[in-house]
Design an enzyme around this catalytic site. Sequence first.
Site, PDB file in Angstrom:
ATOM      1  CB  CYS A 176      -0.872   0.033   1.259  1.00 29.73           C
ATOM      2  SG  CYS A 176      -1.745  -1.494   1.581  1.00 29.73           S
TER       3      CYS A 176
ATOM      4  NE  ARG B 243       4.111   1.896  -1.488  1.00 31.30           N
ATOM      5  CZ  ARG B 243       5.248   1.239  -1.245  1.00 31.30           C
ATOM      6  NH1 ARG B 243       6.274   1.370  -2.084  1.00 31.30           N
ATOM      7  NH2 ARG B 243       5.378   0.453  -0.213  1.00 31.30           N
TER       8      ARG B 243
ATOM      9  CD1 TRP C 124      -3.020  -5.029  -4.474  1.00 32.27           C
ATOM     10  CD2 TRP C 124      -1.457  -5.921  -3.158  1.00 32.27           C
ATOM     11  NE1 TRP C 124      -2.720  -6.273  -4.947  1.00 32.27           N
ATOM     12  CE2 TRP C 124      -1.768  -6.844  -4.175  1.00 32.27           C
ATOM     13  CE3 TRP C 124      -0.489  -6.246  -2.227  1.00 32.27           C
ATOM     14  CZ2 TRP C 124      -1.162  -8.086  -4.277  1.00 32.27           C
ATOM     15  CZ3 TRP C 124       0.129  -7.475  -2.317  1.00 32.27           C
ATOM     16  CH2 TRP C 124      -0.225  -8.394  -3.334  1.00 32.27           C
TER      17      TRP C 124
ATOM     18  CG  ASN D 271       2.943  -0.822   2.932  1.00 37.69           C
ATOM     19  OD1 ASN D 271       2.380  -1.812   2.495  1.00 37.69           O
ATOM     20  ND2 ASN D 271       4.151  -0.461   2.533  1.00 37.69           N
ATOM     21  N   GLY D 272       1.705  -3.195   5.083  1.00 41.82           N
ATOM     22  CA  GLY D 272       2.386  -4.395   5.573  1.00 41.82           C
ATOM     23  C   GLY D 272       1.379  -5.419   6.059  1.00 41.82           C
TER      24      GLY D 272
ATOM     25  CD  GLU E  30       9.651  -9.977 -18.433  1.00 39.09           C
ATOM     26  OE1 GLU E  30       9.575 -10.722 -17.444  1.00 39.09           O
ATOM     27  OE2 GLU E  30       9.168  -8.826 -18.444  1.00 39.09           O
TER      28      GLU E  30
ATOM     29  CE  LYS F  25       6.067  -7.069 -18.179  1.00 42.09           C
ATOM     30  NZ  LYS F  25       7.045  -7.701 -17.356  1.00 42.09           N
TER      31      LYS F  25
ATOM     32  CD  GLU G 144       3.056  -7.970 -15.346  1.00 47.37           C
ATOM     33  OE1 GLU G 144       2.827  -7.784 -14.146  1.00 47.37           O
ATOM     34  OE2 GLU G 144       4.196  -7.875 -15.829  1.00 47.37           O
TER      35      GLU G 144
ATOM     36  CG  HIS H 160       8.375 -34.420 -22.734  1.00 52.69           C
ATOM     37  ND1 HIS H 160       8.640 -35.751 -22.971  1.00 52.69           N
ATOM     38  CD2 HIS H 160       9.396 -33.732 -23.308  1.00 52.69           C
ATOM     39  CE1 HIS H 160       9.784 -35.866 -23.632  1.00 52.69           C
ATOM     40  NE2 HIS H 160      10.266 -34.658 -23.843  1.00 52.69           N
TER      41      HIS H 160
ATOM     42  CE  LYS I 175       7.251  -0.971 -11.107  1.00 52.95           C
ATOM     43  NZ  LYS I 175       7.406  -1.693 -12.384  1.00 52.95           N
TER      44      LYS I 175
HETATM   45  C1  AGP Z   1       6.680  -7.614 -13.466  1.00 50.12           C
HETATM   46  O1  AGP Z   1       6.080  -7.051 -14.628  1.00 50.12           O
HETATM   47  C2  AGP Z   1       5.737  -7.647 -12.291  1.00 50.12           C
HETATM   48  N1  AGP Z   1       5.224  -6.366 -11.981  1.00 50.12           N
HETATM   49  C3  AGP Z   1       6.313  -8.359 -11.091  1.00 50.12           C
HETATM   50  O2  AGP Z   1       6.552  -9.683 -11.485  1.00 50.12           O
HETATM   51  C4  AGP Z   1       7.624  -7.776 -10.512  1.00 50.12           C
HETATM   52  O3  AGP Z   1       8.674  -7.996 -11.408  1.00 50.12           O
HETATM   53  C5  AGP Z   1       7.935  -8.522  -9.206  1.00 50.12           C
HETATM   54  O4  AGP Z   1       6.894  -8.271  -8.287  1.00 50.12           O
HETATM   55  C6  AGP Z   1       9.274  -8.113  -8.584  1.00 50.12           C
HETATM   56  O5  AGP Z   1       9.259  -6.753  -8.224  1.00 50.12           O
HETATM   57  P1  AGP Z   1      10.681  -6.060  -7.848  1.00 50.12           P
HETATM   58  O6  AGP Z   1      11.501  -6.106  -9.099  1.00 50.12           O
HETATM   59  O7  AGP Z   1      10.338  -4.675  -7.413  1.00 50.12           O
HETATM   60  O8  AGP Z   1      11.295  -6.871  -6.752  1.00 50.12           O
END
Ligand code: AGP
Length: 611
Positions: A2, A27, A75, A101-102, A483, A487, A490, A506, A606
């Site tokens: 958050c 966040r 969040w 936050n936490g 990757e 992308k 998500e 397999h 994020k």
């Molecule tokens: C990547 O597009 C995502 N937003 C997510 O997987 C991100 O890479 C992951 O949460 C790690 O975040 P960080 O690099 O801030 O540790």
Amino acid sequence: MCGIVGYVGTDEAVPIMLDGLRKLEYRGYDSAGVAVCGGGGLTVAKAAGYVQALCDIVEDGRRLPGHVGIGHTRWATHGRPTDENAHPHISDGGKIAVVHNGIIENYAKLREYLVSKGFAFNSETDTEVAVNLIQHYYNKHGDAVRAVAQAARRMEGSYALGILCEDRPDVIIATRKESPLVLGFGDGCNHIASDVAALVTHTREVARLEDDEIAVVSAAGVTVYNCDLEEIVKTPEHVDWDVSAAEKGGYEHFMIKEILEQPDALRKTVSPRISGGRVTLGDADIPDEYVKNISKIYIVGCGTASYVGAAAKYNFEKYAKIPAETVMASEFRYSEPIIDGTTLVICISQSGETTDTIAAMREAHRLGARVLSIVNVVGSVLARESDWVLYTWAGPEICVASTKAYSTQLAVTYLLTLHFAQKRGAMSGAQCAEVVTELQRLPEKMQLVIDDKHAIQYLASIYFNNEDIFFIGRNIDYALSLEGSLKLKEISYIHSEAYAAGELKHGPLALVVDGTLVVAVATYEKLIDKTMSNASEAHSRGARILAVTTQSCAARVAEASENVITVPDTHDMLLPSLGVLPLQMFAYYVALLRGCPIDKPRNLAKAVTVE
Ligand code: AGP
């Protein structure tokens, strides 16, 4: 995770806090709220939804006057994203307001204790436990700061707390453990925030609160105490961030802005670390003797950061001849890895605040390893606790989907590979120089790929209605497939998986039906024919093939492919830096065509500062 903000000063607090919350929405954005402390005591406004929903109900602050306040964008972890569960939370007794936050891991036990003391609860959140625990101690002696210290000692887990006390209407109290909290020092005003991004338009003088410290923030100044309530000195540091970098700059989304920024970001990452054609990692002064004795490298991260590690593993082994293993941070911390003093753990993280990666770093230290972190956010927890840190200097990355952080993290792993290879004699000076020259050419080659973005947009228009899309590749192309698949899934919400191309037959091949899109990532020349034969196995069962390869290999993939994306040729080590660009743009344009929100995908945040 958050976002938290707080303001004490002579201006109206709410408009300033709303501006800060907008900067922290990356966040978390499933609900938001503010509380002010004024003549009428504590007043709270909060609502499910984006920060804009909150702005609407407080009419941008006009309906909530006051010069002392705290704010929050959420969040959800404990409790659904509802008005009741939104922060700030007011204590049963009405004297205390808290934003958090936490995760308070022992909240259930504390809630039981507080209920036994007669406290009533209105939400499902762990935060309400925190605010009532503070009220509980405040009831005993009427000292708000002491009550915060006592409550903090009983809470386990992670928290950054912004606190108001009705009987102290001129201050904010703040404390943290594991979750980030920054103090901002203004002129006749002072701030708290989860991240510097919320502060730079108001002040560039900041200081990070450390674990278990307690700050008392007034308009006149900030007093900081340790957990024993002994006063300590905090020295502000100047932040020279370019504020516009955190703004969209005319682009429709942060994601496309950050995709297009990658060539320049790469220059900022690489150029300061090359001198006379050689790699110089002066900012991470790793002793040569240590480098020569590294017996194993673990590369640890989450999501995109872990996929940088998946690519780097191949390069560390192939060029530096060092055994390397990539492990997801959430798995590493509980896997009892075999580690000793010659093990190097490389932690990769854009935010430097990801709980799983921080925990993995601390586990690595506990087991006796040295830790090098590759981080974008200066002064983040990972950066401060690692033995060495290499910053990516990518500038603020706001979009939840990581792009320029991926590219700059990858570039740092190239520099490390070359540095280790040369120090250990695994590559000659001439071989290293050849790669360095190609590395310096990468930004211009990346620009060529990006300039062709409308070709990718056209391909997205062909495939955006697919509900299942597979990415396949071998070796470093498999790492790239991971990757590319992340992308896409998500931000477009399309079900997508990445498979090692050789694995398709397999089991996963059973999922292929007429029209299934298979993206064959085939840039690594040595294995292109193998990958394309796997693609043909899928094609013969109805799959449509979209290939990604290099210009010199385009003819070798054409026959098996419905469409082909080509990128310029480069050294094998550097292939992912070019191959990732069409995959990023494909994901972006598909999501755009599907009407997805792009910068703030559902359910995500994020930086994930919870387990
Ligand atoms: C990547 O597009 C995502 N937003 C997510 O997987 C991100 O890479 C992951 O949460 C790690 O975040 P960080 O690099 O801030 O540790």
